[in-house]
Every structure is written in structure tokens, then in C-alpha cells.
Design an enzyme around this catalytic site. Structure first.
Site, mmCIF file in Angstrom:
data_model
loop_
_atom_site.group_PDB
_atom_site.id
_atom_site.type_symbol
_atom_site.label_atom_id
_atom_site.label_comp_id
_atom_site.label_asym_id
_atom_site.label_seq_id
_atom_site.Cartn_x
_atom_site.Cartn_y
_atom_site.Cartn_z
ATOM 1 N N ASP A 35 -13.983 9.224 -17.216
ATOM 2 C CA ASP A 35 -14.482 9.699 -18.504
ATOM 3 C C ASP A 35 -15.572 8.749 -18.994
ATOM 4 O O ASP A 35 -15.443 7.527 -18.901
ATOM 5 C CB ASP A 35 -13.334 9.784 -19.517
ATOM 6 C CG ASP A 35 -13.699 10.614 -20.730
ATOM 7 O OD1 ASP A 35 -13.113 11.710 -20.888
ATOM 8 O OD2 ASP A 35 -14.578 10.193 -21.514
ATOM 9 N N ILE A 36 -16.623 9.319 -19.546
ATOM 10 C CA ILE A 36 -17.775 8.509 -19.965
ATOM 11 C C ILE A 36 -17.464 7.678 -21.219
ATOM 12 O O ILE A 36 -18.104 6.640 -21.453
ATOM 13 C CB ILE A 36 -19.007 9.429 -20.185
ATOM 14 C CG1 ILE A 36 -20.300 8.663 -20.060
ATOM 15 C CG2 ILE A 36 -18.918 10.182 -21.503
ATOM 16 C CD1 ILE A 36 -21.533 9.547 -19.888
ATOM 17 N N ASN A 93 -6.768 19.771 -23.261
ATOM 18 C CA ASN A 93 -7.068 20.425 -24.527
ATOM 19 C C ASN A 93 -7.631 21.814 -24.239
ATOM 20 O O ASN A 93 -8.396 21.985 -23.283
ATOM 21 C CB ASN A 93 -8.091 19.604 -25.315
ATOM 22 C CG ASN A 93 -7.578 18.223 -25.660
ATOM 23 O OD1 ASN A 93 -6.441 18.061 -26.079
ATOM 24 N ND2 ASN A 93 -8.414 17.210 -25.466
ATOM 25 N N GLU A 101 -13.637 19.985 -26.164
ATOM 26 C CA GLU A 101 -15.084 19.786 -26.340
ATOM 27 C C GLU A 101 -15.876 20.418 -25.199
ATOM 28 O O GLU A 101 -16.951 20.969 -25.430
ATOM 29 C CB GLU A 101 -15.399 18.288 -26.395
ATOM 30 C CG GLU A 101 -14.854 17.578 -27.624
ATOM 31 C CD GLU A 101 -15.047 16.073 -27.543
ATOM 32 O OE1 GLU A 101 -15.820 15.600 -26.685
ATOM 33 O OE2 GLU A 101 -14.393 15.373 -28.328
ATOM 34 N N VAL A 102 -15.393 20.273 -24.002
ATOM 35 C CA VAL A 102 -16.128 20.767 -22.829
ATOM 36 C C VAL A 102 -15.391 21.990 -22.273
ATOM 37 O O VAL A 102 -14.227 21.875 -21.846
ATOM 38 C CB VAL A 102 -16.239 19.672 -21.746
ATOM 39 C CG1 VAL A 102 -17.008 20.210 -20.538
ATOM 40 C CG2 VAL A 102 -16.924 18.428 -22.303
ATOM 41 N N HIS A 106 -10.185 20.821 -17.675
ATOM 42 C CA HIS A 106 -10.057 19.444 -17.180
ATOM 43 C C HIS A 106 -8.741 18.859 -17.646
ATOM 44 O O HIS A 106 -8.265 19.149 -18.744
ATOM 45 C CB HIS A 106 -11.220 18.566 -17.648
ATOM 46 C CG HIS A 106 -11.507 18.636 -19.118
ATOM 47 N ND1 HIS A 106 -12.183 19.686 -19.697
ATOM 48 C CD2 HIS A 106 -11.218 17.779 -20.132
ATOM 49 C CE1 HIS A 106 -12.283 19.472 -20.991
ATOM 50 N NE2 HIS A 106 -11.700 18.326 -21.290
ATOM 51 N N MET A 107 -8.182 18.031 -16.808
ATOM 52 C CA MET A 107 -6.984 17.268 -17.139
ATOM 53 C C MET A 107 -7.404 15.819 -17.355
ATOM 54 O O MET A 107 -8.089 15.230 -16.510
ATOM 55 C CB MET A 107 -5.976 17.341 -15.990
ATOM 56 C CG MET A 107 -4.639 16.703 -16.284
ATOM 57 S SD MET A 107 -3.668 17.660 -17.472
ATOM 58 C CE MET A 107 -3.157 19.046 -16.447
ATOM 59 N N HIS A 108 -7.024 15.270 -18.521
ATOM 60 C CA HIS A 108 -7.228 13.845 -18.761
ATOM 61 C C HIS A 108 -6.031 13.105 -18.175
ATOM 62 O O HIS A 108 -4.878 13.432 -18.494
ATOM 63 C CB HIS A 108 -7.245 13.529 -20.256
ATOM 64 C CG HIS A 108 -8.346 14.174 -21.041
ATOM 65 N ND1 HIS A 108 -9.458 13.482 -21.464
ATOM 66 C CD2 HIS A 108 -8.496 15.432 -21.514
ATOM 67 C CE1 HIS A 108 -10.245 14.288 -22.171
ATOM 68 N NE2 HIS A 108 -9.675 15.484 -22.216
HETATM 69 P P1 AMP Z 1 -12.087 17.459 -24.267
HETATM 70 O O1 AMP Z 1 -12.210 17.088 -25.707
HETATM 71 O O2 AMP Z 1 -10.663 17.584 -23.804
HETATM 72 O O3 AMP Z 1 -12.935 18.670 -23.930
HETATM 73 O O4 AMP Z 1 -12.650 16.228 -23.449
HETATM 74 C C1 AMP Z 1 -13.957 16.135 -22.987
HETATM 75 C C2 AMP Z 1 -14.127 14.753 -22.388
HETATM 76 O O5 AMP Z 1 -15.281 14.766 -21.590
HETATM 77 C C3 AMP Z 1 -14.293 13.637 -23.407
HETATM 78 O O6 AMP Z 1 -13.257 12.670 -23.240
HETATM 79 C C4 AMP Z 1 -15.675 13.054 -23.075
HETATM 80 O O7 AMP Z 1 -15.722 11.659 -23.207
HETATM 81 C C5 AMP Z 1 -15.850 13.485 -21.626
HETATM 82 N N1 AMP Z 1 -17.231 13.601 -21.165
HETATM 83 C C6 AMP Z 1 -18.241 14.248 -21.778
HETATM 84 N N2 AMP Z 1 -19.366 14.170 -21.039
HETATM 85 C C7 AMP Z 1 -19.041 13.458 -19.930
HETATM 86 C C8 AMP Z 1 -19.768 13.021 -18.787
HETATM 87 N N3 AMP Z 1 -21.067 13.307 -18.616
HETATM 88 N N4 AMP Z 1 -19.117 12.299 -17.841
HETATM 89 C C9 AMP Z 1 -17.810 11.993 -18.000
HETATM 90 N N5 AMP Z 1 -17.081 12.379 -19.052
HETATM 91 C C10 AMP Z 1 -17.678 13.098 -20.015
#
Ligand code: AMP
Length: 121
Positions: A35-36, A93, A101-102, A106-108
Site C-alpha cells: 500500500d502506498i 471495504n 476508495e478504489v 482488494h484485500m488489505h
Molecule cells: P480502500 O479505501 O479500501 O479502497 O483502500 C484503497 C487503498 O489503496 C488505500 O489504502 C490507498 O493507500 C491505496 N492506494 C491508492 N493508490 C495506490 C497506489 N498507487 N499504490 C498502492 N496503493 C495505493
């Protein structure tokens, strides 16, 4: 419910190679990268290569090989991080209420510290 996938989301761009990422694992159907903006000492995002909006889209519509590959990749990452003893947190999420957000599933995987309660009050 039909799932509408935005092919311009940031993880789609990562999968196309349009923007860089810090890959930790790549398999036939799955990519995992750091994660960035890490929220823990270890913070890995695991994503399917297929175009799935969120967890429920993936669970309903991905093929068995994709799902198996994804779950095995999560297991391999836990092994590589060495978190079997101390533990970790896996979060996904989804949508507005999940504060996603994205819009690519994705799994954190978060590890390396005590995470605290699941949700803030
Ligand atoms: P979510 O809120 O569950 O959609 O999490 C999205 C995650 O993507 C966040 O923790 C961000 O920090 C991460 N993220 C966004 N852009 C990037 C990127 N270019 N590379 C790695 N992680 C990212």
C-alpha cells in the site's frame, strides 16, 4: 445487482502497467503489492487481475480458479510476512458504506502491530 467496473481506476492502471507498484507476489490471477500509504508496518494489498468491483462481485462472479488462486496468494503473503504467530488483520471495504476508495476488489493485509478494535465508535 450488476457491477459496473471503471477501467480507469488506479488498480486497473497498475494491472495494465501504466503506473508502478511495489509488487510482493504475482500469480496467474492475482497481484499483491505494498500500500502506498501504509497503515501498519506491513500493509499489503491483494487484488485479482480480473475486473471485479468489490468482494461480493468477486465472490459471485469470479471463476473457481481465480478464487482459489486469490485465497492461496493471501496465505502465501501471510507466510512470507511471517505473521502466523503474532497475527494480522485482513480487511476489504466495499461501496459507500464500506468507504471503498478504489473500485477494484482488494484485500488489505495489515500486520506488525496491535491493530486495536475493529471499528472506531
Ligand atoms: P480502500 O479505501 O479500501 O479502497 O483502500 C484503497 C487503498 O489503496 C488505500 O489504502 C490507498 O493507500 C491505496 N492506494 C491508492 N493508490 C495506490 C497506489 N498507487 N499504490 C498502492 N496503493 C495505493
Amino acid at each position: 445487482m450488476p457491477y459496473s467496473y471503471d477501467s480507469e481506476n488506479i488498480f486497473a492502471k497498475i494491472l495494465r502497467g501504466d503506473i508502478p507498484n511495489a509488487t510482493v507476489l504475482e500469480t496467474e490471477f492475482t497481484l499483491a503489492f505494498k500500500d502506498i500509504t501504509p497503515k501498519a508496518p506491513d500493509h499489503v494489498l491483494v487484488i485479482p487481475k480480473g475486473a471485479y468491483v468489490n468482494y461480493d462481485d468477486f465472490c459471485q462472479n469470479a471463476s473457481d480458479p481465480e478464487i482459489l488462486d486469490f485465497m492461496r496468494a493471501c496465505g502465501q503473503i501471510c507466510k512470507d510476512l511471517g505473521v502466523e504467530e503474532k497475527g494480522f488483520r485482513a480487511i476489504t471495504n466495499a461501496g459507500e458504506h464500506g468507504c471503498q476508495e478504489v473500485p477494484h476488489f482488494h484485500m488489505h493485509i495489515l500486520a506488525g502491530k496491535v491493530m486495536g478494535p475493529l471499528l472506531a465508535d
